[in-house]
Motif scaffolding. Structure first.
Motif, PDB file in Angstrom:
ATOM      1  N   ASP A 211      65.499 -32.797  37.518  1.00  0.00           N
ATOM      2  CA  ASP A 211      63.933 -33.781  36.972  1.00  0.00           C
ATOM      3  C   ASP A 211      63.130 -33.876  38.171  1.00  0.00           C
ATOM      4  O   ASP A 211      62.124 -34.588  38.057  1.00  0.00           O
ATOM      5  N   ARG A 212      63.050 -32.760  38.825  1.00  0.00           N
ATOM      6  CA  ARG A 212      61.432 -32.491  39.931  1.00  0.00           C
ATOM      7  C   ARG A 212      61.130 -31.774  38.760  1.00  0.00           C
ATOM      8  O   ARG A 212      59.359 -31.828  39.183  1.00  0.00           O
TER       9      ARG A 212
ATOM     10  N   PRO B 276      72.600  -6.332  42.634  1.00  0.00           N
ATOM     11  CA  PRO B 276      73.031  -7.583  41.517  1.00  0.00           C
ATOM     12  C   PRO B 276      71.904  -7.665  40.473  1.00  0.00           C
ATOM     13  O   PRO B 276      70.761  -8.756  41.569  1.00  0.00           O
ATOM     14  N   ARG B 277      71.787  -8.066  39.424  1.00  0.00           N
ATOM     15  CA  ARG B 277      71.110  -8.963  39.000  1.00  0.00           C
ATOM     16  C   ARG B 277      71.145 -10.800  38.634  1.00  0.00           C
ATOM     17  O   ARG B 277      70.491 -11.416  38.228  1.00  0.00           O
ATOM     18  N   ALA B 278      72.552 -11.146  38.954  1.00  0.00           N
ATOM     19  CA  ALA B 278      72.717 -12.107  38.529  1.00  0.00           C
ATOM     20  C   ALA B 278      72.045 -13.208  40.175  1.00  0.00           C
ATOM     21  O   ALA B 278      72.457 -12.312  40.565  1.00  0.00           O
ATOM     22  N   LEU B 279      72.681 -13.914  39.235  1.00  0.00           N
ATOM     23  CA  LEU B 279      71.607 -14.757  40.560  1.00  0.00           C
ATOM     24  C   LEU B 279      72.817 -15.393  41.239  1.00  0.00           C
ATOM     25  O   LEU B 279      74.595 -15.505  40.546  1.00  0.00           O
ATOM     26  N   ALA B 280      73.026 -15.424  42.460  1.00  0.00           N
ATOM     27  CA  ALA B 280      74.802 -16.277  43.616  1.00  0.00           C
ATOM     28  C   ALA B 280      74.650 -17.381  42.518  1.00  0.00           C
ATOM     29  O   ALA B 280      74.383 -18.220  42.049  1.00  0.00           O
TER      30      ALA B 280
ATOM     31  N   ALA C  41      74.094 -23.410  41.308  1.00  0.00           N
ATOM     32  CA  ALA C  41      74.525 -24.569  41.130  1.00  0.00           C
ATOM     33  C   ALA C  41      73.455 -25.836  41.814  1.00  0.00           C
ATOM     34  O   ALA C  41      73.205 -26.623  40.796  1.00  0.00           O
ATOM     35  N   GLN C  42      72.531 -25.018  42.486  1.00  0.00           N
ATOM     36  CA  GLN C  42      70.982 -25.742  42.976  1.00  0.00           C
ATOM     37  C   GLN C  42      70.036 -25.485  42.078  1.00  0.00           C
ATOM     38  O   GLN C  42      69.556 -27.154  41.462  1.00  0.00           O
ATOM     39  N   VAL C  43      70.377 -25.063  40.780  1.00  0.00           N
ATOM     40  CA  VAL C  43      69.034 -24.830  39.962  1.00  0.00           C
ATOM     41  C   VAL C  43      69.569 -25.630  39.006  1.00  0.00           C
ATOM     42  O   VAL C  43      68.950 -27.029  38.049  1.00  0.00           O
TER      43      VAL C  43
END
Length: 250
Positions: free
Chosen positions: A179-180, A161-165, A170-172
């Protein structure tokens, strides 16, 4: 540079402009056909005159349908390889191209590419070429058995699957992680990616005044997406809109 520049207007004056003067050449100067830059399409690598003539006719028709130049080059590369194969096995006319020849070519392609993406692309381009010859009646000597079928294409393994988990997204999306970014422009591009689903480079091509209001009232960036449609609207949210500076950095 002066000589190179001077040669262009002299050539344009000496020969007819557009297809009238360019089609008969074995190396098309695409700037004379309305394309930018000094791009060319050259046919010298196809040694068979009959195949070269059909290739030129096919590519001119495809250009006339609005296909982009990269797709046209893929078709040309595929027919150059097919021409080399025909020369190696002694095929001297279109009438000699039948299903038996195509099966030998399929085996030769598999030896080189073994199911990789270019393998299927070569088969697809050749299939489109043969279909166009029949469809438009360019040469009636093409054998009725010179056909390629869906079973001739290489099998592709199941892709992950190409979608991010969800936990990665949630982290992104977490404000502390956003803010980083030291540059607010990078943060904004990341948000546009998340909210609109544009491809990786598309947000970087957005014009300054790209936002329009969709029917549902949400702001949407108008973008140019060459692989799908000349212009498309990608829904976003008020958050990236509010973060957009009046004069964004480039």
């Amino acid at each position: 540079r002066l000589l190179a520049y001077a040669r262009r207007p002299v050539e344009a004056f000496a020969v007819a402009d557009g297809w009238e003067g360019e089609y008969a050449r074995d190396c098309w100067q695409m700037r004379r056909l309305g394309f930018e830059g000094n791009q060319t399409l050259c046919f010298e690598q196809i040694p068979q005159p009959w195949l070269r003539a059909l290739t030129k006719r096919w590519l001119r028709w495809r250009l006339g349908t609005g296909l982009n130049l990269e797709t046209i080059r893929r078709g040309l590369r595929s027919l150059v390889r097919f021409a080399d194969f025909l020369q190696d096995i002694g095929i001297s006319s279109l009438a000699d191209v039948d299903r038996a020849v195509l099966e030998r070519y399929l085996a030769d392609l598999h030896t080189e590419w073994a199911g990789r993406q270019r393998h299927g692309d070569h088969i697809g381009q050749l299939n489109t070429f043969l279909h166009a010859i029949r469809q438009h009646g360019w040469d009636d000597t093409l054998s009725a058995t010179a056909l390629l079928f869906s079973d001739d294409f290489p099998r592709r393994g199941e892709r992950p699957p190409r979608a991010l988990a969800e936990q990665v997204m949630a982290q992104v999306e977490h404000p502390d992680n956003l803010d980083r970014w030291a540059d607010p422009a990078y943060r904004l591009v990341t948000l546009i990616h998340i909210r609109s689903g544009l491809r990786i480079n598309d947000p970087l091509r957005l014009p300054h005044a790209c936002l329009v209001t969709a029917t549902a009232g949400a702001p949407s960036p108008r973008s140019s997406i060459p692989k799908t449609h000349p212009e498309a609207l990608g829904p976003t949210t008020d958050k990236p809109h509010a973060l957009t500076p009046e004069h964004p950095p480039h």
